[in-house]
Each structure stands twice: as structure tokens, then as C-alpha cells.
Write an enzyme that holds these catalytic residues in place. Structure first.
Site, PDB file in Angstrom:
ATOM      1  N   GLY A   1      29.278  54.892  51.935  1.00 49.88           N
ATOM      2  CA  GLY A   1      30.262  55.421  50.996  1.00 49.88           C
ATOM      3  C   GLY A   1      30.566  54.476  49.849  1.00 49.88           C
ATOM      4  N   ALA A   2      29.533  53.802  49.341  1.00 54.30           N
ATOM      5  CA  ALA A   2      29.732  52.773  48.314  1.00 54.30           C
ATOM      6  C   ALA A   2      29.768  53.327  46.896  1.00 54.30           C
ATOM      7  CB  ALA A   2      28.632  51.717  48.415  1.00 54.30           C
TER       8      ALA A   2
ATOM      9  N   CYS B   1      31.984  55.352  45.459  1.00 53.05           N
ATOM     10  CA  CYS B   1      33.285  55.602  44.842  1.00 53.05           C
ATOM     11  C   CYS B   1      34.387  54.881  45.611  1.00 53.05           C
ATOM     12  CB  CYS B   1      33.585  57.103  44.791  1.00 53.05           C
ATOM     13  SG  CYS B   1      33.692  57.882  46.414  1.00 53.05           S
ATOM     14  N   GLY B   2      35.566  54.830  45.007  1.00 49.27           N
ATOM     15  CA  GLY B   2      36.753  54.307  45.659  1.00 49.27           C
ATOM     16  C   GLY B   2      36.632  52.872  46.129  1.00 49.27           C
ATOM     17  N   ILE B   3      37.190  52.617  47.306  1.00 45.58           N
ATOM     18  CA  ILE B   3      37.205  51.262  47.861  1.00 45.58           C
ATOM     19  C   ILE B   3      35.790  50.781  48.154  1.00 45.58           C
ATOM     20  CG2 ILE B   3      38.027  49.836  49.780  1.00 45.58           C
ATOM     21  CD1 ILE B   3      40.407  51.821  50.005  1.00 45.58           C
ATOM     22  N   GLY B   4      34.921  51.695  48.589  1.00 45.78           N
ATOM     23  CA  GLY B   4      33.542  51.322  48.859  1.00 45.78           C
ATOM     24  C   GLY B   4      32.841  50.808  47.614  1.00 45.78           C
TER      25      GLY B   4
ATOM     26  N   SER C   1      42.505  52.308  59.363  1.00 43.96           N
ATOM     27  CA  SER C   1      43.736  52.624  58.640  1.00 43.96           C
ATOM     28  C   SER C   1      44.932  52.435  59.562  1.00 43.96           C
ATOM     29  CB  SER C   1      43.705  54.072  58.133  1.00 43.96           C
ATOM     30  OG  SER C   1      44.981  54.485  57.658  1.00 43.96           O
TER      31      SER C   1
ATOM     32  N   TYR D   1      42.303  62.834  61.336  1.00 43.28           N
ATOM     33  CA  TYR D   1      42.070  61.591  60.591  1.00 43.28           C
ATOM     34  C   TYR D   1      42.609  60.393  61.374  1.00 43.28           C
ATOM     35  CZ  TYR D   1      42.239  58.131  56.832  1.00 43.28           C
ATOM     36  OH  TYR D   1      42.073  56.999  56.078  1.00 43.28           O
TER      37      TYR D   1
END
Length: 408
Positions: A128-129, A131-134, A257, A288
């Protein structure tokens, strides 16, 4: 290439054991016959560290052909991959979490954590690199010389992400590549692993970052609830399939999380139905939270199982309701995330704990810890339950075995 003599320590190593030094100076002990590695001397149980500058006339360099750090004696032209300071390694106190000083906090940024680090020759595989934190994790590592494999379902988005990094650092384009990985399919994970093993001989950082949030009830092609499979089961399978590419220098970082604290998995008698519930028992928020609890349970159990190999496994909380694409699946969550955005971490701050777990020198030899704001944090009571960790591992193995058998 010449070899340096063994350490002149009075504590002689048992037959088949070798000393090796990491880039940050920690001494690791490797059994060449069993391939077991550990951070303590196999006879004395003590750990060592090398300190100080290289001996006069020696220099360190990165060899592009062998993809490893090398040492050159400029006077004799002797080349070796063994740090010449190993002969003078000194004993240090037993590794203790309480002795690790907090250097960063909730305001720290990923690039601050990496300040002064040279990661040329290191390889990170990040799910998941794109977008976002990735993405911010991949970008920060790449800007410091690390080679990055973008393990993503959306290859066009991954390539766009690589181009964004290349705008900042053109040389990083050659160090970044995207490989298709659909975590909603175990067959796709198999194909991904086969492709990686053809092109990679070693992984320094495995960062399990990808996840989904707020999905309506859906099933994967394997017939499992999507949040569970994408966030936990496929990552579990991926990690075990890549095992041959890890050694004592590898760090496995699992992005979890604080939502794991609201999970409702039973402490006893865990079943597959608890992990992958039917539609009538599904609620996206609980799905989640349960998946994030699974992340920590997996990391804790993996740390125990691979402890003798010297592999460090950490899990972490990146930040509360960070402005990422995680909330894209439901308008209500998008609204809530938008409202709290001014009060949450930036992406650079959210990526800091992941970067810290992957690269901090002071964590060498430690494993099985949970982090928040770049420091140790106690996870929930459920997350620390050894029976639950073992039950999840057993169910995960059985599910994968059954699905692989069925698909074949």
C-alpha cells in the site's frame, strides 16, 4: 577476497558459529549449519557492540555488484565484508527496553527520524505504498537512498507515486519499482512472492502497511470477509512466504491502530466466524478494530517464533484519523475525517513511527513491541493474550491451507 581472522575475544565461539556486525555496530552471532542467528553470545549469553572509527588505513564502501557494505585496507588492498573492528568488540549490558531513551514524539516527522542516515544498499518492501502513510513512508526512505518495492494493487497509482518522488530526487526513480499485489486474493499473493524471489535475494524492511476501512460487507475471491483478509490474512501469508529473504538484519513492521482496543474478538474459543463474520453479524467499524487487533496478535506471535533468528518484529499505531484515503469507502467517514483534519497528524508525522521501528539503531535486538508516537506503548490486554495469539496463528494457517488446496 580475503577473510579477516575471527574475533580475538577470550570467549571462544562454539564450532559453526560466526560473529557479524550490523551497520549500527551491534554484533550478531550466526550458526552457519542451522542458519540460526541471535544477538547474544551462544556461550556467555552476553551481547557486544563495536565502537570507534575504523583502524588506520581502512575505509568502508558499498559494493553495487554484491549489494553489500564492504571494507578496504588501502595499504594492502585487502577487501572483506567483515568489519575489522569486530576483533575489538566490547561487551554491553543486556538489552533492556527501559534503557531506551525517547528521542521522538507525536510531533516528530519521518524525515527527522531519518536525519543523518544513509540507507543506500537497503531494500524495503511496502504494501500500500502508493498513497497516504504508505507513500510517505516510501518517500522518506527513498530520499535517504533506500531501494523501495511498491507492493500495490493499483500499479498506475504506484507508478505515479514513484514519479512524485523522482521530482524531488531524480536518482530515486532507479531505486523504486512497483509490483502488483492484490491482497484480496491468496493466489495473487503467491504470484507476487514468486516474482519477488526471482529478483530479490534479501529484504531489510518488510512494512505491512496496506489496509481497508469502512467497507460495506463484501467477500474476497477466496470467500472471506474483505477487511479481515486484506488487513491480516494476506499479510500473514505474504510474510511467511517471504521467510527465506529475511535474516537477523531484517525488521518486520506491522501498521496497526489504537482501534484495536475496541475489538470484540473472544479471549477464548476463537473461531473463523469471529474473524470472517457473515453479513448479518458484520459492522465495518468492529471489522476494522478486529483486523487491527489481529495485526498486533500476529506481530507478537511472529516475534516469539522467529526470536532465535534475530529478526525484529514490531507493530504500531501511526496516528488518529490521519488524512489518508482510508476513509474513501463511506461518505460519513470522509466527513468525520475532514472535520478532524486540523487536529490530527500530518502524513510526515504519521509515517514517523513506522520509520522509527524500521530504522532506529537502539531497537536492534528487541522484538515483539508495540509503538505509538515513536515510543513503546502497552497494547490492550487482548493483544497480549498468548492463547489468543496462538489461536489466531492456527486459524490463519488452516484457512490458508484449505484455500490454497481448494484453489489448486
Amino acid at each position: 577476497m580475503m577473510s579477516l581472522p575471527d574475533s580475538d575475544s577470550e570467549d571462544e565461539l562454539p564450532p559453526g558459529w560466526e560473529e557479524r556486525a550490523t551497520d549500527d555496530g551491534a554484533v550478531c552471532y550466526v550458526n552457519q549449519q542451522t542458519k540460526v542467528s541471535q544477538w547474544t553470545h551462544p556461550r556467555t549469553g552476553r551481547s557486544k557492540r563495536i565502537t570507534g572509527e575504523l583502524p588506520l588505513g581502512w575505509e568502508k564502501y558499498y559494493d553495487e555488484q554484491s549489494k553489500r557494505q564492504m571494507f578496504l585496507n588501502k595499504e594492502t588492498q585487502q577487501r572483506t565484508n567483515i568489519d575489522p573492528r569486530l576483533a575489538f568488540a566490547v561487551e554491553e549490558p543486556t538489552l533492556n527496553v527501559a534503557q531506551v531513551r525517547q528521542r521522538f514524539d507525536s510531533n516528530s516527522r519521518a524525515l527527522q527520524v531519518l536525519h543523518g542516515k544513509d540507507l543506500h544498499g537497503r531494500l524495503a518492501l511496502i504494501t500500500g505504498a502508493n498513497c497516504g502513510i504508505g507513500f510517505e513512508t516510501a518517500r522518506s526512505l527513498a530520499l535517504h537512498g533506500c531501494e523501495i518495492i511498491f507492493a500495490c494493487r493499483n500499479l498506475s497509482a504506484a507508478q505515479e507515486a514513484i514519479e512524485r518522488i523522482a521530482v524531488e530526487r531524480p536518482a530515486a526513480r532507479a531505486r523504486c519499482r512497483s509490483v502488483s499485489l492484490d491482497l484480496a486474493s491468496l493466489r495473487a499473493v503467491q504470484q507476487f512472492v514468486a516474482q519477488i524471489k526471482q529478483s530479490v535475494s534479501y529484504i531489510d524492511y518488510l512494512i505491512l502497511n496496506a489496509g481497508v476501512f469502512g467497507l460495506p460487507y463484501t467477500k474476497t475471491v477466496d470467500g472471506l470477509e474483505t477487511t479481515f483478509q486484506v488487513s491480516h490474512l494476506s499479510h500473514f501469508y505474504l510474510t511467511l512466504q517471504l521467510e527465506s529473504l529475511f535474516d537477523h538484519r531484517t525488521r518486520i513492521v506491522v501498521v496497526s491502530s489504537e482501534s484495536h482496543r475496541t475489538a470484540n474478538l473472544p479471549a477464548d474459543h476463537l473461531t473463523v466466524q469471529h474473524l470472517s463474520p457473515p453479513a448479518e453479524k458484520y459492522w465495518s467499524m468492529i471489522a476494522y478494530s478486529n483486523a487491527k487487533l489481529c495485526n498486533i496478535l500476529f506481530a507478537q506471535e511472529l516475534a516469539q517464533r522467529w526470536k532465535q533468528r534475530g529478526i525484529s518484529v514490531f507493530s504500531l499505531h501511526p496516528g488518529n484519523m490521519v488524512a489518508t484515503e482510508l476513509s474513501r469507502n463511506y461518505w460519513f467517514y470522509r466527513l468525520i475525517f475532514a472535520i478532524v483534519r486540523p487536529f490530527t497528524k500530518s502524513l510526515q508525522q504519521a509515517a514517523a513511527t513506522t520509520i522509527y521501528c524500521a530504522t532506529a539503531n537502539e531497537l536492534t535486538g528487541l522484538s515483539g513491541l508495540y509503538f505509538n508516537n515513536c515510543y513503546f506503548c502497552e497494547p490492550s490486554k487482548l493483544a497480549k493474550s498468548e492463547p489468543l495469539q496462538q489461536q489466531l496463528w492456527t486459524h490463519s494457517e488452516r484457512l490458508i491451507s484449505d484455500l490454497i488446496t481448494t484453489n489448486n
